[in-house]
Design an enzyme around this catalytic site. Structure first.
Site, PDB file in Angstrom:
ATOM      1  N   LYS A 120       5.421   1.892  -2.898  1.00 47.17           N
ATOM      2  CA  LYS A 120       5.603   3.320  -3.174  1.00 47.17           C
ATOM      3  C   LYS A 120       5.816   3.484  -4.667  1.00 47.17           C
ATOM      4  CE  LYS A 120       5.707   7.009  -0.431  1.00 47.17           C
ATOM      5  NZ  LYS A 120       4.943   7.199   0.808  1.00 47.17           N
ATOM      6  N   LYS A 161       0.832  -1.200   0.000  1.00 45.60           N
ATOM      7  CA  LYS A 161       0.000   0.000   0.000  1.00 45.60           C
ATOM      8  C   LYS A 161       0.861   1.242   0.000  1.00 45.60           C
ATOM      9  CE  LYS A 161      -2.508  -0.407   3.678  1.00 45.60           C
ATOM     10  NZ  LYS A 161      -3.556  -0.329   4.700  1.00 45.60           N
ATOM     11  N   GLY A 204       8.433  22.577   6.298  1.00 45.64           N
ATOM     12  CA  GLY A 204       7.345  22.013   5.506  1.00 45.64           C
ATOM     13  C   GLY A 204       6.009  22.472   6.047  1.00 45.64           C
ATOM     14  N   GLY A 225       3.051  19.240   7.964  1.00 44.58           N
ATOM     15  CA  GLY A 225       3.527  20.320   8.817  1.00 44.58           C
ATOM     16  C   GLY A 225       2.433  21.276   9.243  1.00 44.58           C
ATOM     17  N   GLY A 274       2.907  21.637   4.267  1.00 45.68           N
ATOM     18  CA  GLY A 274       1.862  20.977   3.492  1.00 45.68           C
ATOM     19  C   GLY A 274       0.887  20.314   4.447  1.00 45.68           C
ATOM     20  N   ASN A 275       0.307  19.197   4.005  1.00 43.49           N
ATOM     21  CA  ASN A 275      -0.677  18.521   4.852  1.00 43.49           C
ATOM     22  C   ASN A 275      -0.102  18.109   6.200  1.00 43.49           C
ATOM     23  OD1 ASN A 275      -2.855  18.637   3.077  1.00 43.49           O
ATOM     24  ND2 ASN A 275      -2.202  16.819   1.976  1.00 43.49           N
TER      25      ASN A 275
END
Length: 413
Positions: free
Chosen positions: A104, A68, A214, A219, A216-217
């Site tokens: 990944k 996954k 960072g 941080g 983004g989602n």
């Protein structure tokens, strides 16, 4: 000095293997991926020109279950990075008590330069050309450069190909397409829960200072929750720039600023001074959260790190050489495979919901996430104390033992 992320992962494997008491053949199996896919995606751009994009997918190890997670659409993607990320996902799932293996992948592309139509065509083409996929084989999820929107396109393409609905085949979808609530916030929320455990163990009080690389989602959510909890976020920076303010940054206003920035950046936010993505790591703070990309703390800047606690919200942000330097200075590191496994846990919840057509509310999601990730933290801390080793080695020891037992039971080793 090597910043190759796959070599970083293999170095950690060898270190932990010395203490993990697992069969040498298990380590041999885990030293390379089970499957590697590399394929070309030819695509006509909006201007009529043909571009050929290089795409990857790695199934690192599936002893614990179907592989996954993450797809990255980034311009510097290479196979070693994908292998490392797949390996870390294998370990992360084992650490988090998730019955899944590590996968990944992604595409080498600057997603920010694509039009909406080009991004959709590329997302759909990736799923068409991915050789193995589905709820019982390989379930891609979002990562850097991808989002709930791209995952919804991928799910639609997968279902068009197969002729039936299969919501569990893709993770990190919007709730409107049978996804789960809390998916995009899960990594940051999980990192917050783990940070609360770590500060309790280290006696770091509320009001202590935090610096975050960072926004983004990951941080952004971690910053929001820490700020709400009473911690003082003094520095935030991303790829484009950042801000430092010794009095503390108003995270709500910073979020509003970043939403209105053309690159969704914190660049240009008013504070005491502007800083860049390297300077934020070296700020005088109690808690440092690298929440961007790998190998940002290395031998060349490790001696400048001033934090007491590093929470690895990114994948592999501290190189092995830097970690040794930081340990000599008694700087405590909570590793990526534990700190940022919140998304992996919630992705497991998402698959369960998709397979059963039973969907949970955000309170249930966060309650189960907190329970599972804090259990993983305590198990890691117990092993670290028992073996008198680092939290990273302890997390890997626990994971290697779980994966090794499964490989042995299956007759692989």
């Amino acid at each position: 000095m090597s910043k190759n992320p796959f070599q970083t992962a293999l170095t950690t494997l060898q270190e932990a293997a010395k203490m993990a008491d697992v069969e040498p053949n298990a380590i041999k199996m885990l030293s390379q991926p089970k499957r590697i896919f590399e394929f070309a995606i030819p695509m006509k751009m909006d201007n009529g020109e043909l571009e050929i994009f290089t795409a990857y997918r790695v199934h690192y190890n599936d002893a614990l279950g179907q592989v996954k997670n993450g797809l990255r659409f980034v311009p510097d993607l290479d196979l070693d990075t994908v292998k490392a990320l797949g390996f870390w996902m294998t370990i992360k799932h084992a650490v988090g008590g998730i019955p899944a293996g590590g996968g990944k992948g992604g595409v080498r592309v600057d997603a920010g330069k694509l039009s909406e139509g080009e991004l959709e065509r590329l997302s759909r083409a990736y799923i068409r050309k991915l050789p193995m996929k589905g709820a019982w084989v390989d379930i891609p999820g979002a990562d850097i450069g991808t989002s709930a929107k791209t995952m919804a396109w991928m799910l639609d393409e997968y279902e068009e190909i197969n002729g039936f609905h299969s919501p569990a085949a893709i993770n990190d979808k919007p709730a409107e397409t049978s996804g789960t609530v809390g998916s995009m916030e899960a990594t940051g929320t999980g990192a917050f829960f783990v940070t609360m455990e770590a500060v309790r163990d280290l006696n770091i009080p509320k009001g202590s200072t935090v610096a975050i690389q960072g926004f983004g989602n990951v941080g952004r959510i971690a910053a929001r929750l820490l700020h709400k909890e009473g911690y003082k976020v003094v520095g935030v920076a991303d790829y484009f720039g950042g801000v430092y303010d010794s009095k503390g940054i108003d995270i709500e206003k910073l979020e509003e600023h970043s939403l209105n920035h053309p690159n969704r950046s914190v660049e240009g936010y008013a504070g005491e001074k502007a800083i860049n993505k390297e300077e934020v790591l070296e700020l005088d703070c109690d808690i440092l959260i690298p929440a961007a990309v790998q190998s940002v703390i290395h031998e060349e800047n490790a001696d400048k790190i001033k934090a007491k606690l590093i929470m690895e919200a990114a994948n592999g942000p501290v190189t092995p050489g830097a970690e040794k330097m930081l340990q000599e200075r008694n700087i405590h590191i909570v590793p990526d495979v534990l700190t940022n496994c919140g998304s992996a846990i919630v992705c497991s919840f998402e698959r369960t919901q998709g397979l059963t057509d039973s969907y949970w509310d955000i309170e249930t999601i966060n309650s189960r996430l907190k329970e599972q990730i804090t259990k993983a933290y305590r198990e890691t801390m117990d092993t670290a104390q028992e073996k008198d080793t680092s939290m990273r080695n302890a997390a890997w020891i626990n994971a290697l033992q779980k994966v090794s037992k499964s490989m042995k039971a299956r007759g692989w080793i």
